[in-house]
Motif scaffolding. Sequence first.
Motif, mmCIF file in Angstrom:
data_model
loop_
_atom_site.group_PDB
_atom_site.id
_atom_site.type_symbol
_atom_site.label_atom_id
_atom_site.label_comp_id
_atom_site.label_asym_id
_atom_site.label_seq_id
_atom_site.Cartn_x
_atom_site.Cartn_y
_atom_site.Cartn_z
ATOM 1 N N TRP A 84 0.836 -1.198 0.000
ATOM 2 C CA TRP A 84 0.000 0.000 0.000
ATOM 3 C C TRP A 84 0.875 1.254 0.000
ATOM 4 C CZ3 TRP A 84 -5.362 -0.437 -0.002
ATOM 5 C CH2 TRP A 84 -5.874 -1.715 0.271
ATOM 6 N N HIS A 85 0.342 2.341 -0.521
ATOM 7 C CA HIS A 85 1.018 3.635 -0.422
ATOM 8 C C HIS A 85 -0.023 4.745 -0.425
ATOM 9 C CE1 HIS A 85 0.580 2.965 -4.815
ATOM 10 N NE2 HIS A 85 0.417 4.283 -4.889
ATOM 11 N N ASN A 86 0.360 5.891 0.076
ATOM 12 C CA ASN A 86 -0.549 7.038 0.063
ATOM 13 C C ASN A 86 -0.815 7.476 -1.370
ATOM 14 O OD1 ASN A 86 0.958 7.408 2.898
ATOM 15 N ND2 ASN A 86 -1.061 8.363 2.994
ATOM 16 N N TYR A 87 -2.040 7.860 -1.633
ATOM 17 C CA TYR A 87 -2.451 8.251 -2.975
ATOM 18 C C TYR A 87 -1.568 9.362 -3.529
ATOM 19 C CZ TYR A 87 -5.471 9.815 -6.792
ATOM 20 O OH TYR A 87 -5.968 10.163 -8.023
ATOM 21 N N LEU A 88 -1.045 9.134 -4.723
ATOM 22 C CA LEU A 88 -0.174 10.065 -5.449
ATOM 23 C C LEU A 88 1.145 10.337 -4.717
ATOM 24 C CD1 LEU A 88 -2.611 12.764 -6.903
ATOM 25 C CD2 LEU A 88 -1.507 10.853 -8.103
ATOM 26 N N LYS A 89 1.542 9.402 -3.860
ATOM 27 C CA LYS A 89 2.802 9.550 -3.136
ATOM 28 C C LYS A 89 3.548 8.223 -3.145
ATOM 29 C CE LYS A 89 1.160 13.196 -0.043
ATOM 30 N NZ LYS A 89 0.969 13.607 1.372
ATOM 31 N N GLU A 90 4.819 8.289 -2.801
ATOM 32 C CA GLU A 90 5.609 7.076 -2.641
ATOM 33 C C GLU A 90 5.638 6.704 -1.166
ATOM 34 O OE1 GLU A 90 9.452 7.441 -4.308
ATOM 35 O OE2 GLU A 90 8.762 7.872 -6.347
ATOM 36 N N GLY A 91 5.472 5.437 -0.898
ATOM 37 C CA GLY A 91 5.487 4.990 0.489
ATOM 38 C C GLY A 91 4.187 5.301 1.204
ATOM 39 N N ILE A 92 4.159 4.966 2.469
ATOM 40 C CA ILE A 92 2.953 5.161 3.267
ATOM 41 C C ILE A 92 3.307 5.801 4.598
ATOM 42 C CG2 ILE A 92 3.092 2.859 4.301
ATOM 43 C CD1 ILE A 92 0.019 2.736 4.134
ATOM 44 N N SER A 93 2.452 6.700 5.059
ATOM 45 C CA SER A 93 2.671 7.350 6.352
ATOM 46 C C SER A 93 1.329 7.508 7.058
ATOM 47 C CB SER A 93 3.333 8.728 6.175
ATOM 48 O OG SER A 93 2.476 9.596 5.440
ATOM 49 N N GLY A 94 1.361 7.439 8.364
ATOM 50 C CA GLY A 94 0.139 7.631 9.151
ATOM 51 C C GLY A 94 -0.631 6.354 9.406
ATOM 52 N N TRP A 95 -0.877 5.580 8.379
ATOM 53 C CA TRP A 95 -1.552 4.294 8.532
ATOM 54 C C TRP A 95 -0.577 3.298 9.164
ATOM 55 C CZ3 TRP A 95 -6.539 2.844 6.447
ATOM 56 C CH2 TRP A 95 -7.211 3.895 5.812
ATOM 57 N N LYS A 96 -1.095 2.448 10.060
ATOM 58 C CA LYS A 96 -0.238 1.502 10.766
ATOM 59 C C LYS A 96 -0.898 0.132 10.872
ATOM 60 C CE LYS A 96 1.760 5.160 13.666
ATOM 61 N NZ LYS A 96 1.968 5.638 15.066
ATOM 62 N N ALA A 97 -0.051 -0.876 11.005
ATOM 63 C CA ALA A 97 -0.519 -2.224 11.307
ATOM 64 C C ALA A 97 -0.409 -2.410 12.812
ATOM 65 C CB ALA A 97 0.318 -3.265 10.566
ATOM 66 N N VAL A 98 -1.557 -2.532 13.484
ATOM 67 C CA VAL A 98 -1.589 -2.641 14.943
ATOM 68 C C VAL A 98 -2.505 -3.798 15.335
ATOM 69 C CG1 VAL A 98 -2.121 -1.479 17.113
ATOM 70 C CG2 VAL A 98 -1.244 -0.149 15.175
ATOM 71 N N ASN A 99 -1.944 -4.788 16.025
ATOM 72 C CA ASN A 99 -2.725 -5.937 16.506
ATOM 73 C C ASN A 99 -3.535 -6.594 15.388
ATOM 74 O OD1 ASN A 99 -1.835 -5.521 19.189
ATOM 75 N ND2 ASN A 99 -3.473 -4.020 19.537
ATOM 76 N N GLY A 100 -2.904 -6.736 14.237
ATOM 77 C CA GLY A 100 -3.575 -7.400 13.127
ATOM 78 C C GLY A 100 -4.596 -6.538 12.415
ATOM 79 N N GLU A 101 -4.551 -5.221 12.634
ATOM 80 C CA GLU A 101 -5.497 -4.304 12.006
ATOM 81 C C GLU A 101 -4.738 -3.214 11.257
ATOM 82 O OE1 GLU A 101 -7.974 -2.749 15.111
ATOM 83 O OE2 GLU A 101 -8.351 -4.733 15.975
ATOM 84 N N LEU A 102 -5.243 -2.848 10.103
ATOM 85 C CA LEU A 102 -4.700 -1.728 9.337
ATOM 86 C C LEU A 102 -5.521 -0.499 9.704
ATOM 87 C CD1 LEU A 102 -2.800 -0.657 7.135
ATOM 88 C CD2 LEU A 102 -4.502 -1.359 5.440
ATOM 89 N N ILE A 103 -4.923 0.431 10.435
ATOM 90 C CA ILE A 103 -5.701 1.527 11.016
ATOM 91 C C ILE A 103 -5.133 2.899 10.651
ATOM 92 C CG2 ILE A 103 -6.292 0.069 12.986
ATOM 93 C CD1 ILE A 103 -4.439 1.889 14.688
ATOM 94 N N THR A 104 -6.020 3.885 10.694
ATOM 95 C CA THR A 104 -5.634 5.286 10.681
ATOM 96 C C THR A 104 -6.463 5.992 11.747
ATOM 97 O OG1 THR A 104 -5.582 7.356 9.406
ATOM 98 C CG2 THR A 104 -7.295 5.773 8.842
ATOM 99 N N GLU A 105 -5.849 6.908 12.423
ATOM 100 C CA GLU A 105 -6.558 7.694 13.432
ATOM 101 C C GLU A 105 -7.207 8.924 12.812
ATOM 102 O OE1 GLU A 105 -7.162 7.001 16.491
ATOM 103 O OE2 GLU A 105 -5.845 5.270 16.836
ATOM 104 N N GLY A 106 -6.964 9.132 11.506
ATOM 105 C CA GLY A 106 -7.536 10.276 10.815
ATOM 106 C C GLY A 106 -6.488 11.274 10.384
ATOM 107 N N LYS A 107 -6.756 11.955 9.267
ATOM 108 C CA LYS A 107 -5.890 12.999 8.735
ATOM 109 C C LYS A 107 -4.530 12.472 8.294
ATOM 110 C CE LYS A 107 -8.174 16.578 11.464
ATOM 111 N NZ LYS A 107 -8.024 17.691 12.439
ATOM 112 N N ASN A 108 -4.514 11.242 7.784
ATOM 113 C CA ASN A 108 -3.276 10.653 7.278
ATOM 114 C C ASN A 108 -3.315 10.402 5.773
ATOM 115 O OD1 ASN A 108 -1.748 10.365 9.765
ATOM 116 N ND2 ASN A 108 -3.274 8.841 10.346
ATOM 117 N N GLY A 109 -4.392 10.810 5.125
ATOM 118 C CA GLY A 109 -4.495 10.645 3.681
ATOM 119 C C GLY A 109 -5.006 9.284 3.267
ATOM 120 N N ASP A 110 -5.533 9.213 2.046
ATOM 121 C CA ASP A 110 -6.040 7.955 1.506
ATOM 122 C C ASP A 110 -4.880 7.072 1.058
ATOM 123 O OD1 ASP A 110 -8.539 9.134 1.814
ATOM 124 O OD2 ASP A 110 -8.562 9.891 -0.246
#
Length: 256
Positions: free
Chosen positions: A73-99
């Motif tokens: 996965w990567h952030n839309y129109l960007k390289e790599g991913i930021s903000g989204w995390k793998a936590v306890n078997g879940e792919l999560i965002t707390e908000g305001k990290n981009g699609d």
Amino acid sequence: MSDCLIIFLYFMKWIKAVLLPQAFLGQALLLTLATAGFAGEKKEQSDRNNVLTKKEIRQGWVLLFDGKTTNGWHNYLKEGISGWKAVNGELITEGKNGDIVTDTEVGNFELTIDWKIREKGNSGIFYYIVEDPQNKRMYESGPEFQIIDNKNYPQKLTPNQVTGSASDVLPPSGDLTKPIGEWNATRIIVKNGKAEHWLNGTKILSYDLDSASWQEAVKNSKFAALNYAKTRKGKIGLQDHGDFVAYRNIKLRRLD
């Protein structure tokens, strides 16, 4: 001291020294076994998430989320991913990290995915995303399986804005969402332009991307002037609408 009293005292000492420790040992052993059994059951249940069964592997399913990393996965129109995390078997965002979108594209496909939101939450699952600078936002190119808190969202929702809708285009047949905070199971099937939305085991919407009725519905939506739903191939996307959302068991099968 009488002989009867002496015998009684010795009998009580024997109970204290022999029988009671064995009873406590038995209880401790039972408790240990029960605890181990519960832990094993809990581990077994956990292991069922983000894995493929032998049958799914034979059917051609692949995992889009391994439960441990954000690989693929990567952030839309960007390289790599930021903000989204793998936590306890879940792919999560707390908000305001981009699609985020998948690294690879897909044509005809079947997608299954679990999700949960918090009160007043909003997110969405997209497909056929065309990652092009001309499409400044992810939603400009691909249809969306809407995810939203139908009952508590701060703005009034129209029928084609509730969970399971083709967002802002077509409404689902009903509200089959589980209480906020619980996991919901979504299935999206798209083959030769014909799409289906499933929620918690029930089909709630079907449409044909090449039909006149779909085109008319798009003209009456906010997507009318955009390069929306024009292709039959693209990336899968997960939306960060500014709210917490968690995903797991993201599985895809190509139907080409």
